[in-house]
Scaffold this active site. Structure first.
Site, mmCIF file in Angstrom:
data_model
loop_
_atom_site.group_PDB
_atom_site.id
_atom_site.type_symbol
_atom_site.label_atom_id
_atom_site.label_comp_id
_atom_site.label_asym_id
_atom_site.label_seq_id
_atom_site.Cartn_x
_atom_site.Cartn_y
_atom_site.Cartn_z
ATOM 1 C CG HIS A 29 -2.012 -1.046 1.139
ATOM 2 N ND1 HIS A 29 -3.335 -0.742 0.958
ATOM 3 C CD2 HIS A 29 -1.953 -2.415 1.189
ATOM 4 C CE1 HIS A 29 -4.057 -1.852 0.912
ATOM 5 N NE2 HIS A 29 -3.237 -2.886 1.056
ATOM 6 C CG ASP B 115 0.320 9.112 0.807
ATOM 7 O OD1 ASP B 115 0.289 7.912 1.118
ATOM 8 O OD2 ASP B 115 -0.387 9.978 1.346
HETATM 9 P P1 ADP Z 1 -2.780 6.508 5.160
HETATM 10 O O1 ADP Z 1 -3.182 5.140 4.767
HETATM 11 O O2 ADP Z 1 -1.330 6.730 5.064
HETATM 12 O O3 ADP Z 1 -3.292 6.922 6.483
HETATM 13 P P2 ADP Z 1 -4.715 7.567 3.205
HETATM 14 O O4 ADP Z 1 -4.988 8.978 2.807
HETATM 15 O O5 ADP Z 1 -4.606 6.633 2.073
HETATM 16 O O6 ADP Z 1 -3.422 7.558 4.111
HETATM 17 O O7 ADP Z 1 -5.889 7.051 4.120
HETATM 18 C C1 ADP Z 1 -6.262 7.724 5.281
HETATM 19 C C2 ADP Z 1 -7.641 7.250 5.689
HETATM 20 O O8 ADP Z 1 -7.851 7.643 7.041
HETATM 21 C C3 ADP Z 1 -8.727 7.853 4.861
HETATM 22 O O9 ADP Z 1 -9.723 6.891 4.617
HETATM 23 C C4 ADP Z 1 -9.267 8.995 5.736
HETATM 24 O O10 ADP Z 1 -10.630 9.227 5.577
HETATM 25 C C5 ADP Z 1 -8.974 8.497 7.120
HETATM 26 N N1 ADP Z 1 -8.646 9.635 8.022
HETATM 27 C C6 ADP Z 1 -7.572 10.417 7.981
HETATM 28 N N2 ADP Z 1 -7.611 11.351 8.942
HETATM 29 C C7 ADP Z 1 -8.762 11.144 9.610
HETATM 30 C C8 ADP Z 1 -9.388 11.753 10.730
HETATM 31 N N3 ADP Z 1 -8.844 12.782 11.411
HETATM 32 N N4 ADP Z 1 -10.553 11.251 11.138
HETATM 33 C C9 ADP Z 1 -11.112 10.212 10.490
HETATM 34 N N5 ADP Z 1 -10.574 9.592 9.453
HETATM 35 C C10 ADP Z 1 -9.414 10.041 9.022
HETATM 36 O O1 F6P Z 2 -1.894 2.643 4.196
HETATM 37 C C1 F6P Z 2 -0.695 2.643 4.854
HETATM 38 C C2 F6P Z 2 -0.810 2.213 6.298
HETATM 39 O O2 F6P Z 2 0.450 2.066 6.768
HETATM 40 C C3 F6P Z 2 -1.479 0.918 6.589
HETATM 41 O O3 F6P Z 2 -0.742 -0.225 6.376
HETATM 42 C C4 F6P Z 2 -1.767 1.140 8.019
HETATM 43 O O4 F6P Z 2 -2.723 0.290 8.517
HETATM 44 C C5 F6P Z 2 -2.203 2.576 8.031
HETATM 45 O O5 F6P Z 2 -1.412 3.189 7.111
HETATM 46 C C6 F6P Z 2 -2.240 3.213 9.389
HETATM 47 O O6 F6P Z 2 -1.099 3.007 10.147
HETATM 48 P P1 F6P Z 2 -1.088 2.180 11.484
HETATM 49 O O7 F6P Z 2 -1.655 0.850 11.210
HETATM 50 O O8 F6P Z 2 0.347 2.178 11.875
HETATM 51 O O9 F6P Z 2 -1.945 2.938 12.464
#
Ligand code: ADP
Ligand code: F6P
Length: 547
Positions: A169, A381
């Protein structure tokens, strides 16, 4: 494609639910992060099993809570028990103090502690043991993300015969970065035990292949459309690009609900006629939050007329708080927010609204709907689902998306978004200014395009395309593979030599002249060759598909 006869067993470090212990008792919460959001949405009505860590050390309260959580789902949940030491050295340590920063091109943030590696191997075996207990031969085991890169190797050793896939991912780094990893060869070899290896973007896939080429010269690579085939020691793996998506319909549908519209109107009322800029991220140093705040500050300094007329709402969900880099980041972000607010606040206007908590889905959707500009500027990212969620929730087609060129979503959404380099504060400030002054007509046509892309490249398509790439067993284990693959069987692969088209090709000593690898060319333009029955070299077609 191999038709999957049995169940799909998803395996990830985290389950979609998280068990949190509070003074008042134990509670289930939704896991945050893109992996959990995407898989949970994509698997909503699918049967199967999801294996992962429940986010807490095991005790008797976990199983009943998971059974309860599974009642609302079409698949069962199985937890892997991790000790405090595992959590510290595998999750915080190897996964998030080594692989996470390294794969996001930030090697100076890595802590290459050798104890982390021992625990990483051990925990991958623990996950494999639970999978081995669960999986039957017809099942497909789909392992997700960097925490579990060794799982297939452990499963093969344990004699598990099911087909196995791996999806990363997060980004895959270039060889110059990857080779800093002390355990690079065992990790690459372990990845090649999967039948399908999937990446978010073409850059990640070509970095992976370049790493194979540099670090495991005995690996053979064949360029095919749409996926590559990679072979090592009698095994073959499909290597592909599968950009992840969201459940567009669900976001769109929920954003249309009257409660969400009312909530969005409430948010808008609080910022009056200001341009509302929205950032939503896990509090992670890869997300470029300090850089974003500095760009916003530059906008206010450079364009004084914007003061009092633009507001940044930055929502962060706390993440990995035990790790020193994350603690520092929180202090840095909060200091910057207070500096900017101290410099510019006027009666009736606070430039940055900072929210440090996990928002519920309704609140998140309301912010997406209310915003005029979605500001998504990670330094690096894998994909970034926030960018896609913002578009899906923009049912009024009023918003502008500004997205980093270093997010997987950047190339995919480039036709409708404003693309920026997050390290170029001046460019980001200008993009904010331009977005704030864009005509309603231009906003609408850009957002319409973006929404169409996000709708087409949704999470269901991601799952389908990955599962379609699962090769039949004779393709991966030899037998009736393609002509060129069967030519390769048992052949000794010689050292790389310079080819006539200026790149390095690996030449089969038994069949000199077979160009197996033309790594210096981009995957789109790279020609593919195969030795025909006439023992002549044939140009099959370029990966771009021309004959
Ligand atoms: P990562 O997997 O690195 O966290 P992504 O942008 O791909 O990054 O996914 C983040 C997910 O977490 C999204 O589905 C988003 O809606 C959720 N998210 C991020 N910040 C918040 C928050 N403050 N409250 C609720 N959901 C959140
Ligand atoms: O999408 C990337 C990712 O690292 C996932 O593998 C992971 O579950 C998510 O972000 C959130 O991080 P964590 O599991 O360390 O809270």
């Amino acid at each position: 494609m191999n038709e999957i006869k049995g169940r799909v067993i998803n395996v990830s470090n985290r389950l979609p639910v998280l068990i949190r212990r509070h003074a008042s008792g134990t509670r289930l919460e939704r896991s945050s992060g893109g992996l959990a959001t995407a898989l949970e949405a994509g698997w909503r009505d699918q049967p199967g099993v999801w294996i992962g860590w429940a986010g807490a050390t095991p005790d008797e309260s976990i199983e009943p809570l998971l059974v309860r959580a599974a009642r609302r789902r079409s698949y069962t949940l199985r937890s892997v028990a991790l000790t405090e030491e595992d959590i510290a050295k595998f999750y915080s340590g190897f996964a998030n103090e080594i692989i996470w920063p390294l794969f996001h091109d930030m090697p100076s943030r890595c802590n290459f502690d050798p104890e982390y590696w021992a625990t990483y191997q051990n925990v991958n075996r623990k996950f494999a043991a639970v999978v081995a207990e669960t999986a039957q031969e017809d099942d497909f085991v789909w392992v997700h993300d960097y925490h579990l890169m060794l799982t297939a190797a452990s499963l093969r050793q344990a004699g598990v015969r099911a087909n196995m896939g791996f999806f990363l991912h997060i980004p895959f780094p270039s060889p110059d970065i990857f080779e800093k990893l002390p355990w690079k060869q065992p990790i690459l070899k372990a990845l090649l035990e999967f039948d399908v290896i999937g990446f978010q973007g073409d850059r990640d896939r070509s970095n992976f292949v370049s790493c194979l080429e540099r670090l495991l010269p005995e690996v053979a690579v064949e360029y095919r459309t749409p996926h590559l085939l990679v072979g090592l020691a009698g095994r073959r793996s499909v290597v592909g690009t599968f950009p992840i998506g969201i459940d567009f319909e669900a976001f769109e549908h929920d954003a249309e609900r009257p409660e969400i519209a009312a909530h969005a109107a409430e948010i808008r009322k609080r910022v009056a006629d200001d341009v509302l800029v929205l950032g939503v991220d896990r509090l992670d140093y890869t997300k470029g939050i300090p850089e974003r705040l500095k760009s916003f500050r530059l906008l206010l300094r450079r364009f004084p007329e914007m003061r009092g007329h633009i507001t940044l709402v930055q929502v962060v969900v706390p993440s990995r708080e035990e790790i020193p880099n994350y603690k520092h980041l929180r202090r840095e972000v909060e200091l910057l927010v207070s500096q900017i607010n101290g410099e510019f606040t006027e009666p009736g206007w606070v430039p940055v609204h900072y929210i440090h908590r996990n928002l519920g889905r309704e609140e998140l959707l309301a912010y997406y709907r209310a915003a005029d500009i979605g500001l998504v500027t990670p330094l690096k990212d894998g994909m970034n689902l926030v960018a896609k969620e913002f578009c899906a929730a923009q049912i009024d087609e009023r918003g502008v998306l500004i997205v980093s060129e270093f997010a997987g979503a950047g190339p995919e959404l480039r036709s409708g978004a404003i693309i920026v380099n997050p390290n170029d504060f001046s460019q980001v400030a200008q993009a904010l200014y331009d977005a704030a002054h864009m005509t309603a007509e231009e906003k609408r046509s850009r957002m319409r395009l973006l929404r169409q892309i996000v709708k087409d490249h949704n999470v269901h398509r991601w799952i389908r395309s990955f599962l379609q790439a699962v090769p039949s067993s004779d393709q991966v284990k030899g037998g009736s593979g393609s002509a060129s693959w069967s030519e390769l069987d048992g052949a000794t692969v010689g050292p790389p030599i310079a080819s006539s088209f200026g790149s390095v090709v690996r030449v089969d000593q038994k069949m000199p002249g077979v160009a197996l690898l033309a790594s210096a060319l981009s995957p789109r333009t790279r020609p593919r060759y195969a030795m025909g029955k006439d023992a002549k070299l044939h140009l099959l077609r370029s990966a771009a598909g021309e004959d």
